[in-house]
Design a protein around this motif. Structure first.
Motif, PDB file in Angstrom:
ATOM      1  N   GLU A 169      33.805  39.231   5.405  1.00 52.78           N
ATOM      2  CA  GLU A 169      33.992  39.576   6.819  1.00 52.78           C
ATOM      3  C   GLU A 169      33.456  38.402   7.635  1.00 52.78           C
ATOM      4  O   GLU A 169      32.523  37.727   7.205  1.00 52.78           O
TER       5      GLU A 169
ATOM      6  N   CYS B  46      25.553  41.189  13.393  1.00 53.84           N
ATOM      7  CA  CYS B  46      25.737  42.008  12.189  1.00 53.84           C
ATOM      8  C   CYS B  46      25.697  41.102  10.956  1.00 53.84           C
ATOM      9  O   CYS B  46      25.888  41.573   9.833  1.00 53.84           O
TER      10      CYS B  46
ATOM     11  N   HIS C   4      27.762  38.811   9.818  1.00 50.54           N
ATOM     12  CA  HIS C   4      28.981  38.638   9.024  1.00 50.54           C
ATOM     13  C   HIS C   4      29.171  37.189   8.585  1.00 50.54           C
ATOM     14  O   HIS C   4      29.916  36.921   7.633  1.00 50.54           O
TER      15      HIS C   4
ATOM     16  N   GLU D 126      36.082  43.900  11.307  1.00 54.85           N
ATOM     17  CA  GLU D 126      35.412  45.107  10.800  1.00 54.85           C
ATOM     18  C   GLU D 126      34.826  45.916  11.940  1.00 54.85           C
ATOM     19  O   GLU D 126      34.759  47.141  11.889  1.00 54.85           O
ATOM     20  N   GLU D 127      34.383  45.200  13.009  1.00 54.30           N
ATOM     21  CA  GLU D 127      33.660  45.875  14.100  1.00 54.30           C
ATOM     22  C   GLU D 127      34.619  46.632  15.012  1.00 54.30           C
ATOM     23  O   GLU D 127      34.786  46.300  16.178  1.00 54.30           O
TER      24      GLU D 127
ATOM     25  N   HIS E 104      26.501  43.170   2.405  1.00 52.21           N
ATOM     26  CA  HIS E 104      26.225  43.190   3.845  1.00 52.21           C
ATOM     27  C   HIS E 104      24.762  42.870   4.064  1.00 52.21           C
ATOM     28  O   HIS E 104      23.914  43.336   3.312  1.00 52.21           O
TER      29      HIS E 104
HETATM   30 ZN   LIG Z   1      28.621  44.514   9.736  1.00 52.81          ZN
END
Ligand SMILES: [Zn+2]
Ligand SMILES: [Zn+2]
Length: 389
Positions: free
Chosen positions: A82, A93, A95, A129-130, A154
């Motif tokens: 991601e 996040c 990524h 993904e978000e 992740h």
């Molecule tokens: Zn994430």
């Protein structure tokens, strides 16, 4: 096998600065979902230069990619990347670390390709993904066809092999009534706002009877035009979340029933619209998790217990409902750093992130190697997948 794993670890260590550089470049150039042109270009360039056959814009998703390394007939193992950022707070996040770890795992396997067992390794770039549901679109477009098992990692503040993820469906409710003067002829009106309010009341009662891991939350998006007009149109959007796919479906039906009851009570007509990329709950696969765990242990990484009360949602859940899939969590931030925070954004380029990235790349490459070397493990993972459906 052990010697080959040592070579994989050495390959990652040799690439350490390149991988960290790739991670930082993506971090410092945050791109929102479906706009990740730079990240996709850097990742495919990197994998292409390592001998992968690169396809860009797969399944009609421009910033998705697939990089394939084939050594003969055998299982197909996917490693997902991601690389989308969040609005306003960039890579909060982490990524960028997911992307670099996936590319690093692929590159490490490519470094030992002459000694790899037969099979196919696919590094799949999954945008948005978000909230955008990149993996949902890739699944629909057939991008995961032929994949036997998939993995990604992740970033987090600890090493945890598995976390449940809540599935989420987003339901739009539109009520149509009839406008009338709210004081002169209210009896001529059909009040669409009343239908919305009644829906909220019905859902509030429903909420008492749902499982503790379920979440139902909504907003009113249209509530009428002026107080002296009986609203002829009103609308709400609800998010419904649950940890099990069948329960998620049940809950959605019950929320819609709340709206249908409100429509009947007020005399409105109801239109229900489902958001086109629902996220599924995560289906765990202990066969794959065990392989990952043993490779983590090989690197001396201590696993933390699973956490039961910090539940999010991700489109990796959708992949996990279609084929055996894992998403272990990697420590890239100090203890108690919440994701989607500015502190996590800063940590995603820190020393812990470098360490987590390299260990994650090694663990994913070694896990892929184990699955290629022992197709029986892949079969076992698939049997587990089918059995727990
Ligand atoms: Zn994430
Ligand atoms: Zn996130």
């Amino acid at each position: 096998m052990s010697a080959l794993k040592d070579l994989i670890a050495q390959a990652v260590d040799r690439l350490a600065d390149d991988l960290e550089g790739l991670s930082h470049r993506i971090h410092d150039n945050p791109e929102l979902g479906y706009q990740e042109t730079k990240a996709a270009a850097w990742l495919t360039e990197f994998l292409g230069s390592r001998g992968f056959k690169v396809e860009r814009g797969i399944a009609g998703v421009e910033t998705a990619f697939r990089a394939t390394l084939e050594t003969g007939a055998g299982p197909t193992i996917a490693i997902m990347c991601e690389y989308d950022a969040l609005p306003g707070i960039g890579h909060a996040c982490g990524h960028n670390v997911i992307a670099a770890a996936g590319a690093g795992a692929g590159a490490a396997l490519a470094a030992v390709r002459d000694r790899l067992p037969n099979g196919r390794i696919q590094v799949i770039g999954t945008p948005a993904e978000e909230g955008g549901g990149g993996k949902v679109r890739l699944l629909r477009g057939g991008a995961f066809q032929g994949v036997d098992a998939a993995m990604m990692i992740h970033g987090w503040d600890q090493w945890v092999l598995h976390q449940d993820l809540l599935g989420i469906v987003r339901v739009g409710l539109e009520f149509k009534g009839k406008a009338a003067h709210a004081a002169a002829d209210p009896w001529e009106g059909v009040n669409a706002l009343d239908a919305v309010i009644q829906t909220f009341n019905n859902v509030s009662m429903l909420r008492q009877q749902v499982r503790p891991d379920a979440r139902i939350h909504g907003i009113i998006t249209h509530g009428g035009a002026a107080p002296n007009i009986i609203p002829e149109f009103a609308a709400a959007t609800f998010y419904v979340r649950a940890a099990r796919l069948d329960y998620l479906g049940d809950l959605r039906t019950r929320v819609v029933a709340c709206a249908e009851g409100a429509a009947a009570a007020t005399g409105c007509t109801l239109t229900v619209t489902d958001h086109d990329t629902p996220y599924d709950p995560m289906k765990r696969n202990d066969t794959l998790l065990d392989v990952f765990r043993s490779n983590m242990a090989r690197l001396g990484v201590a696993e933390s217990p699973e956490v039961k009360d910090r539940l999010g949602s991700s489109d990796v859940g959708n992949v996990s409902q279609v084929l055996p899939t894992i998403q272990p969590y990697i420590r890239i931030a100090p203890d108690a750093t919440p994701i989607h925070s500015r502190a996590f954004e800063a940590a995603a380029v820190g020393a812990l992130a470098r360490d987590g990235l390299l260990k994650a790349a090694k663990t994913m490459a070694m896990t892929t190697l184990d699955l290629l070397a022992e197709p029986g493990l892949v079969r076992k993972a698939q049997e587990e997948f089918r059995g727990s459906r």
